[in-house]
Design an enzyme around this catalytic site. Sequence first.
Site, mmCIF file in Angstrom:
data_model
loop_
_atom_site.group_PDB
_atom_site.id
_atom_site.type_symbol
_atom_site.label_atom_id
_atom_site.label_comp_id
_atom_site.label_asym_id
_atom_site.label_seq_id
_atom_site.Cartn_x
_atom_site.Cartn_y
_atom_site.Cartn_z
ATOM 1 N N GLU A 60 0.864 -1.187 0.000
ATOM 2 C CA GLU A 60 0.000 0.000 0.000
ATOM 3 C C GLU A 60 0.902 1.239 0.000
ATOM 4 O O GLU A 60 1.921 1.283 0.685
ATOM 5 C CB GLU A 60 -0.880 -0.001 1.258
ATOM 6 C CG GLU A 60 -1.829 1.183 1.332
ATOM 7 C CD GLU A 60 -2.732 1.164 2.576
ATOM 8 O OE1 GLU A 60 -2.340 0.573 3.595
ATOM 9 O OE2 GLU A 60 -3.831 1.747 2.503
ATOM 10 N N LYS A 107 -9.816 1.670 -2.611
ATOM 11 C CA LYS A 107 -10.079 1.195 -1.242
ATOM 12 C C LYS A 107 -11.512 1.540 -0.849
ATOM 13 O O LYS A 107 -11.920 2.713 -0.912
ATOM 14 C CB LYS A 107 -9.074 1.865 -0.307
ATOM 15 C CG LYS A 107 -9.032 1.331 1.108
ATOM 16 C CD LYS A 107 -7.910 2.058 1.868
ATOM 17 C CE LYS A 107 -7.583 1.453 3.185
ATOM 18 N NZ LYS A 107 -6.411 2.103 3.810
ATOM 19 N N CYS A 135 -5.699 -3.107 2.580
ATOM 20 C CA CYS A 135 -5.459 -2.915 4.008
ATOM 21 C C CYS A 135 -6.719 -3.008 4.874
ATOM 22 O O CYS A 135 -7.187 -4.093 5.165
ATOM 23 C CB CYS A 135 -4.718 -1.603 4.215
ATOM 24 S SG CYS A 135 -3.787 -1.622 5.760
HETATM 25 O O1 LIG Z 1 -6.904 -1.813 10.180
HETATM 26 C C1 LIG Z 1 -5.819 -1.469 10.658
HETATM 27 O O2 LIG Z 1 -5.518 -1.710 11.812
HETATM 28 C C2 LIG Z 1 -4.825 -0.744 9.834
HETATM 29 C C3 LIG Z 1 -5.392 -0.320 8.523
HETATM 30 C C4 LIG Z 1 -4.487 0.532 7.744
HETATM 31 O O3 LIG Z 1 -3.386 0.840 8.132
HETATM 32 C C5 LIG Z 1 -4.907 0.992 6.430
HETATM 33 O O4 LIG Z 1 -6.052 0.758 6.036
HETATM 34 O O5 LIG Z 1 -4.087 1.564 5.732
#
Ligand SMILES: O=C(O)CCC(=O)C(=O)O
Length: 281
Positions: A43, A118, A159
């Site tokens: 990411e 996303k 993510c």
């Molecule tokens: O869900 C998480 O704990 C981290 C998510 C995250 O860092 C993101 O979505 O970029």
Amino acid sequence: MSALKLALVQLSVGAQKAANLARARTKVLEAAKAGANIVVLPECFNSPYGTQYFGQYAEEIDSAKPSVSTQALSEMARESKVYLVGGSIPELEPSTGDLFNTCTVWSPEGQMVAKHRKVHLFDIDFPGKIVFKESDVLKPGNALTEFATPWGKFGVAICYDMRFPEVAMVAARRGCVGMIYPGAFNQTTGPLHWELLLRARAVDNQIFTAACSPALDTGATYHAWGHSTIVDPYARVVGTTAAAEDIVYGTLDLGLVDEVRKSVPVNSQRRFDVYPDVSRS
Ligand SMILES: O=C(O)CCC(=O)C(=O)O
């Protein structure tokens, strides 16, 4: 079909976009030389991760009009002859000025074969530990994404999307053999949930799961968890690492998907009559 070798490039990402793209290219070529067929970047691989950076690093994503990063990704895929899951970059939608956190996927011929914005934005508040609010700057995507390979279809999400079991469930029901998540958990939620979520999505859906993080940079404003990980349909970890730059490899035996589904046939045992509020499709 030969076994599939998957590579997760846990890239060191800095403030210079051109240097990030050059480093990504070196690592993708290294993974291809080691025999990888699908290579995954993290990411926000072309920029530091943080709401303050998204606008500055954003690019339009239009296959007819390549941007600096999409041109680089297309060339990396073509040069290394791999399917390339191009991590994510901040995307600018020129018609509205909206920003998205977007993953593009590239064929070995260098064609863009999928684009995922996303869907679930990372808005969390751990008092005293981490506050992060992507929705201050980004808009969410509105679609689920998959791409086809000679080894089967894979779902792609980013993510925080990993926390929503529906995304992987729908991909599995549509016939995907795995979910791939470019991601960047942090030093608070990483140790709590990163591996657990990957194993949960794998065991629930009897698919492969993989998540690719940037390397930890203690000088950055966001401290990524690293630990890029590949999990098989039995929910066993088949490859992982610590927080430093690395490439995680896994040789995926796609026959395991059918094997585990025959051994533990939850797919055919669902009782939609008992939980009718859960969609059958
Ligand atoms: O869900 C998480 O704990 C981290 C998510 C995250 O860092 C993101 O979505 O970029």
